[in-house]
Design a protein around this motif. Structure first.
Motif, PDB file in Angstrom:
ATOM      1  N   LEU A   4       4.614  -7.946 -85.848  1.00 13.83           N
ATOM      2  CA  LEU A   4       3.029  -7.480 -85.397  1.00 13.83           C
ATOM      3  C   LEU A   4       2.049  -7.686 -86.640  1.00 13.83           C
ATOM      4  CD1 LEU A   4       2.162  -4.290 -86.083  1.00 13.83           C
ATOM      5  CD2 LEU A   4       4.337  -3.925 -84.773  1.00 13.83           C
ATOM      6  N   ASP A   5       0.846  -7.789 -86.278  1.00 11.15           N
ATOM      7  CA  ASP A   5      -0.221  -7.710 -87.077  1.00 11.15           C
ATOM      8  C   ASP A   5      -1.302  -6.789 -86.526  1.00 11.15           C
ATOM      9  OD1 ASP A   5       0.444 -10.138 -89.262  1.00 11.15           O
ATOM     10  OD2 ASP A   5       0.477 -11.158 -87.330  1.00 11.15           O
ATOM     11  N   VAL A   6      -1.922  -5.905 -87.706  1.00  6.49           N
ATOM     12  CA  VAL A   6      -3.066  -5.198 -87.287  1.00  6.49           C
ATOM     13  C   VAL A   6      -4.433  -5.789 -87.869  1.00  6.49           C
ATOM     14  CG1 VAL A   6      -4.217  -2.987 -87.508  1.00  6.49           C
ATOM     15  CG2 VAL A   6      -1.784  -3.215 -86.975  1.00  6.49           C
ATOM     16  N   PRO A   7      -5.162  -6.720 -87.013  1.00 12.24           N
ATOM     17  CA  PRO A   7      -6.230  -7.443 -87.773  1.00 12.24           C
ATOM     18  C   PRO A   7      -7.311  -6.699 -88.174  1.00 12.24           C
ATOM     19  CG  PRO A   7      -6.384  -7.721 -85.474  1.00 12.24           C
ATOM     20  CD  PRO A   7      -4.990  -6.598 -85.508  1.00 12.24           C
ATOM     21  N   SER A   8      -8.210  -7.198 -89.209  1.00  8.53           N
ATOM     22  CA  SER A   8      -9.278  -6.374 -89.637  1.00  8.53           C
ATOM     23  C   SER A   8     -10.323  -7.658 -89.333  1.00  8.53           C
ATOM     24  CB  SER A   8      -9.251  -6.629 -91.173  1.00  8.53           C
ATOM     25  OG  SER A   8     -10.533  -6.042 -91.555  1.00  8.53           O
ATOM     26  N   THR A   9     -11.474  -7.134 -88.516  1.00 12.31           N
ATOM     27  CA  THR A   9     -12.296  -8.103 -87.935  1.00 12.31           C
ATOM     28  C   THR A   9     -13.635  -7.313 -88.345  1.00 12.31           C
ATOM     29  OG1 THR A   9     -12.169  -7.024 -85.695  1.00 12.31           O
ATOM     30  CG2 THR A   9     -10.851  -8.945 -86.061  1.00 12.31           C
ATOM     31  N   GLN A  36     -11.056  -0.186 -82.702  1.00  9.12           N
ATOM     32  CA  GLN A  36     -10.244  -1.272 -82.349  1.00  9.12           C
ATOM     33  C   GLN A  36     -10.221  -1.703 -80.792  1.00  9.12           C
ATOM     34  OE1 GLN A  36      -6.678   0.894 -83.999  1.00  9.12           O
ATOM     35  NE2 GLN A  36      -6.439  -1.134 -85.013  1.00  9.12           N
ATOM     36  N   GLN A  37      -9.951  -2.743 -80.595  1.00  7.74           N
ATOM     37  CA  GLN A  37      -9.873  -3.187 -79.186  1.00  7.74           C
ATOM     38  C   GLN A  37      -8.144  -3.512 -78.992  1.00  7.74           C
ATOM     39  OE1 GLN A  37     -11.861  -6.798 -77.687  1.00  7.74           O
ATOM     40  NE2 GLN A  37     -11.298  -6.295 -75.586  1.00  7.74           N
ATOM     41  N   TRP A  38      -7.737  -2.719 -77.923  1.00  4.85           N
ATOM     42  CA  TRP A  38      -6.076  -3.006 -77.893  1.00  4.85           C
ATOM     43  C   TRP A  38      -5.943  -3.543 -76.453  1.00  4.85           C
ATOM     44  CZ3 TRP A  38      -1.981  -0.906 -80.806  1.00  4.85           C
ATOM     45  CH2 TRP A  38      -2.290  -0.229 -81.767  1.00  4.85           C
ATOM     46  N   VAL A  39      -5.056  -4.576 -76.369  1.00  4.85           N
ATOM     47  CA  VAL A  39      -4.802  -5.233 -75.043  1.00  4.85           C
ATOM     48  C   VAL A  39      -3.288  -4.895 -74.744  1.00  4.85           C
ATOM     49  CG1 VAL A  39      -4.359  -7.592 -74.175  1.00  4.85           C
ATOM     50  CG2 VAL A  39      -5.923  -7.187 -75.802  1.00  4.85           C
ATOM     51  N   HIS A  40      -3.317  -4.362 -73.501  1.00  4.22           N
ATOM     52  CA  HIS A  40      -1.872  -3.714 -73.053  1.00  4.22           C
ATOM     53  C   HIS A  40      -1.155  -4.843 -72.316  1.00  4.22           C
ATOM     54  CE1 HIS A  40      -3.238   0.058 -74.284  1.00  4.22           C
ATOM     55  NE2 HIS A  40      -3.554   0.612 -73.045  1.00  4.22           N
ATOM     56  N   ASP A  41       0.016  -4.922 -72.405  1.00  5.76           N
ATOM     57  CA  ASP A  41       1.060  -5.676 -71.325  1.00  5.76           C
ATOM     58  C   ASP A  41       1.399  -4.679 -70.372  1.00  5.76           C
ATOM     59  OD1 ASP A  41       2.795  -7.120 -70.103  1.00  5.76           O
ATOM     60  OD2 ASP A  41       3.496  -8.469 -72.023  1.00  5.76           O
ATOM     61  N   LEU A  42       0.665  -4.437 -69.462  1.00  7.62           N
ATOM     62  CA  LEU A  42       1.003  -3.462 -68.384  1.00  7.62           C
ATOM     63  C   LEU A  42       1.954  -3.844 -67.396  1.00  7.62           C
ATOM     64  CD1 LEU A  42      -2.568  -2.359 -67.422  1.00  7.62           C
ATOM     65  CD2 LEU A  42      -1.067  -1.064 -68.726  1.00  7.62           C
ATOM     66  N   ASN A  43       2.440  -4.983 -67.249  1.00  5.27           N
ATOM     67  CA  ASN A  43       3.219  -5.582 -66.595  1.00  5.27           C
ATOM     68  C   ASN A  43       4.949  -4.923 -67.337  1.00  5.27           C
ATOM     69  OD1 ASN A  43       2.143  -6.831 -64.267  1.00  5.27           O
ATOM     70  ND2 ASN A  43       1.995  -8.747 -65.460  1.00  5.27           N
ATOM     71  N   MET A  44       4.924  -5.478 -68.560  1.00  7.47           N
ATOM     72  CA  MET A  44       6.067  -4.857 -69.567  1.00  7.47           C
ATOM     73  C   MET A  44       6.009  -3.265 -69.466  1.00  7.47           C
ATOM     74  SD  MET A  44       6.573  -5.533 -73.595  1.00  7.47           S
ATOM     75  CE  MET A  44       6.859  -7.365 -73.384  1.00  7.47           C
ATOM     76  N   PHE A  45       5.046  -2.801 -69.413  1.00  9.81           N
ATOM     77  CA  PHE A  45       5.053  -1.219 -69.585  1.00  9.81           C
ATOM     78  C   PHE A  45       5.782  -0.722 -68.282  1.00  9.81           C
ATOM     79  CE2 PHE A  45       3.306   3.381 -69.634  1.00  9.81           C
ATOM     80  CZ  PHE A  45       3.982   3.615 -70.593  1.00  9.81           C
ATOM     81  N   GLU A  46       5.056  -1.183 -67.097  1.00  8.09           N
ATOM     82  CA  GLU A  46       5.556  -1.006 -65.865  1.00  8.09           C
ATOM     83  C   GLU A  46       7.125  -1.127 -65.380  1.00  8.09           C
ATOM     84  OE1 GLU A  46       2.524  -2.463 -63.391  1.00  8.09           O
ATOM     85  OE2 GLU A  46       1.083  -1.090 -63.983  1.00  8.09           O
ATOM     86  N   THR A  59       8.379   6.323 -75.174  1.00  6.53           N
ATOM     87  CA  THR A  59       7.758   5.689 -76.064  1.00  6.53           C
ATOM     88  C   THR A  59       6.489   6.338 -76.311  1.00  6.53           C
ATOM     89  OG1 THR A  59       8.348   3.513 -74.994  1.00  6.53           O
ATOM     90  CG2 THR A  59       6.088   3.365 -75.769  1.00  6.53           C
ATOM     91  N   ILE A  60       5.928   7.068 -75.433  1.00  3.32           N
ATOM     92  CA  ILE A  60       4.742   7.686 -75.797  1.00  3.32           C
ATOM     93  C   ILE A  60       4.859   9.092 -76.620  1.00  3.32           C
ATOM     94  CG2 ILE A  60       2.611   8.980 -74.891  1.00  3.32           C
ATOM     95  CD1 ILE A  60       2.797   5.941 -74.735  1.00  3.32           C
ATOM     96  N   GLY A  61       6.330  10.007 -76.265  1.00  2.00           N
ATOM     97  CA  GLY A  61       6.556  11.061 -76.769  1.00  2.00           C
ATOM     98  C   GLY A  61       6.116  12.311 -75.607  1.00  2.00           C
ATOM     99  N   ARG A  62       5.600  11.914 -74.669  1.00  2.00           N
ATOM    100  CA  ARG A  62       5.173  12.933 -73.623  1.00  2.00           C
ATOM    101  C   ARG A  62       5.534  12.456 -72.199  1.00  2.00           C
ATOM    102  NH1 ARG A  62       1.288  16.529 -75.446  1.00  2.00           N
ATOM    103  NH2 ARG A  62       0.312  15.999 -77.414  1.00  2.00           N
ATOM    104  N   ARG A  63       5.599  13.781 -71.434  1.00  2.00           N
ATOM    105  CA  ARG A  63       5.886  13.290 -70.158  1.00  2.00           C
ATOM    106  C   ARG A  63       4.818  12.893 -69.296  1.00  2.00           C
ATOM    107  NH1 ARG A  63       9.240  18.195 -70.157  1.00  2.00           N
ATOM    108  NH2 ARG A  63       7.969  19.350 -68.932  1.00  2.00           N
ATOM    109  N   PHE A  80       3.612  -0.143 -80.014  1.00  2.00           N
ATOM    110  CA  PHE A  80       3.539  -1.495 -80.253  1.00  2.00           C
ATOM    111  C   PHE A  80       4.283  -2.170 -79.097  1.00  2.00           C
ATOM    112  CE2 PHE A  80       1.904  -0.095 -84.307  1.00  2.00           C
ATOM    113  CZ  PHE A  80       0.690  -0.912 -84.333  1.00  2.00           C
ATOM    114  N   ALA A  81       5.270  -1.787 -78.486  1.00  2.00           N
ATOM    115  CA  ALA A  81       6.197  -2.595 -77.706  1.00  2.00           C
ATOM    116  C   ALA A  81       5.467  -2.918 -76.250  1.00  2.00           C
ATOM    117  CB  ALA A  81       7.448  -1.522 -77.060  1.00  2.00           C
ATOM    118  N   PHE A  82       4.117  -2.321 -76.070  1.00  2.00           N
ATOM    119  CA  PHE A  82       3.411  -2.993 -74.908  1.00  2.00           C
ATOM    120  C   PHE A  82       1.996  -3.120 -75.166  1.00  2.00           C
ATOM    121  CE2 PHE A  82       2.669   1.473 -74.384  1.00  2.00           C
ATOM    122  CZ  PHE A  82       1.338   1.744 -73.908  1.00  2.00           C
ATOM    123  N   THR A  83       1.577  -2.843 -76.344  1.00  2.00           N
ATOM    124  CA  THR A  83       0.205  -3.058 -76.713  1.00  2.00           C
ATOM    125  C   THR A  83      -0.085  -3.510 -78.038  1.00  2.00           C
ATOM    126  OG1 THR A  83      -1.941  -1.922 -76.560  1.00  2.00           O
ATOM    127  CG2 THR A  83      -0.179  -0.676 -77.200  1.00  2.00           C
TER     128      THR A  83
END
Length: 293
Positions: free
Chosen positions: A75-80, A165-175, A185-189, A265-268
């Motif tokens: 993964l990369d965290v870009p600077s823009t 930062q603008q984050w793009v989620h892969d909601l299909n992967m998460f669901e 993944t989140i650490g909360r219920r 980072f597993a889904f976004t």
């Protein structure tokens, strides 16, 4: 409190429009900033200045820097970096469009619009993953302490720094994950927002527990979801009295300390990253005295 751009500490609005601008090469942006000051009230419109804009004025803001790019396995965290950021807050999309048009016209042609993002509040302040966002935000006086600059003098006190930062989620992967996998993944219920006592070390909540840093890494989050026809995610917005807390959080998320990468980072993934200085206010207008404008 009159020195603070009020929108920084206010709850997230129902709707938002984020504008990012770059400087036309070789041009002086002083006149454009003076025009912007007539439209930006610090409440419905929060303004941040990038390092390139400050440098174009021949000035320096202590603590202002360029967003750091970093990487971890896979993964990369870009600077823009960009020159100017405006966060338009409101509850009427049509009004936001017209306000954005007025700002774009007021700073052109010296400052050119590079990017626009429309944000919205989901439920009472949730991420599109279904988890409440900003649970650990400091409140009241603690929020002021975490987000607002003090003790630096006229033209700086009352200001703030913001990471965007603008984050793009892969909601299909998460669901596709089970509820248990999502919670770990989140650490909360998800059902009650309670922190998991047995969450793995990679859980986002554990990676970013602000009080676990030395010194504590408190930030004031004002993030909002975004979506277009094909993609959706989160506009991450975090205010601080410096960038130190955010830098520490980001380094831990990518595993720079211990090799453990945040499970988030597993889904976004972030597709942008910028730092800005949010000037203080003076008599209802942006206070740009530090910049000589």
């Amino acid at each position: 409190m009159s020195q603070i751009q009020k929108g920084i500490l206010a709850p997230v609005p129902p709707l938002a429009r984020y504008l990012s601008f770059t400087i036309t090469p070789g041009m002086n942006p002083a006149g454009s900033l003076r025009n912007l000051c007539k439209l930006a009230d610090g409440d419905k419109t929060v303004v941040g200045l990038g390092q390139s804009l400050v440098c174009a004025l021949g000035r320096e803001v202590p603590g202002l820097e360029v967003f750091p790019s970093c990487a971890a396995p896979g993964l990369d965290v870009p600077s823009t970096p960009v020159s100017l950021w405006c966060w338009l807050r409101g509850d009427d999309r049509g009004e936001l469009i017209h306000r954005a048009r007025a700002i774009i016209e007021s700073v052109a042609p010296i400052l050119q619009l590079q990017h626009t993002i429309d944000g919205f509040r989901y439920k009472s302040g949730f991420d599109l993953s279904g988890y409440e966002d900003g649970t650990e935000n400091p409140k009241a006086a603690a929020a002021v302490k975490a987000a607002i600059v003090t003790g630096q003098g006229t033209g700086l006190d009352g200001g703030s720094f913001v990471a965007v930062q603008q984050w793009v989620h892969d909601l299909n992967m998460f669901e596709a994950m089970t509820t248990k996998e999502q919670d770990r993944t989140i650490g909360r219920r998800k059902r009650d927002n309670k922190e998991l006592g047995n969450a793995p070390a990679s859980a986002h909540v554990k990676r970013t527990a602000q009080e676990s840093f030395d010194p504590a890494a408190f930030i004031v989050r004002r993030s909002m979801p975004w979506a277009d026809v094909y993609r959706a995610g989160l506009v991450f917005v975090a205010f601080g009295n410096s960038f130190d807390a955010f830098d520490a959080l980001l380094r831990r998320m990518v595993g720079a300390e211990d090799g453990i990468v945040d499970a988030l980072f597993a889904f976004t993934r972030p597709i942008s990253g910028s730092y800005f200085w949010c000037p203080p206010m003076d008599k209802g207008h942006l206070d740009l005295r530090w910049l000589g404008t």
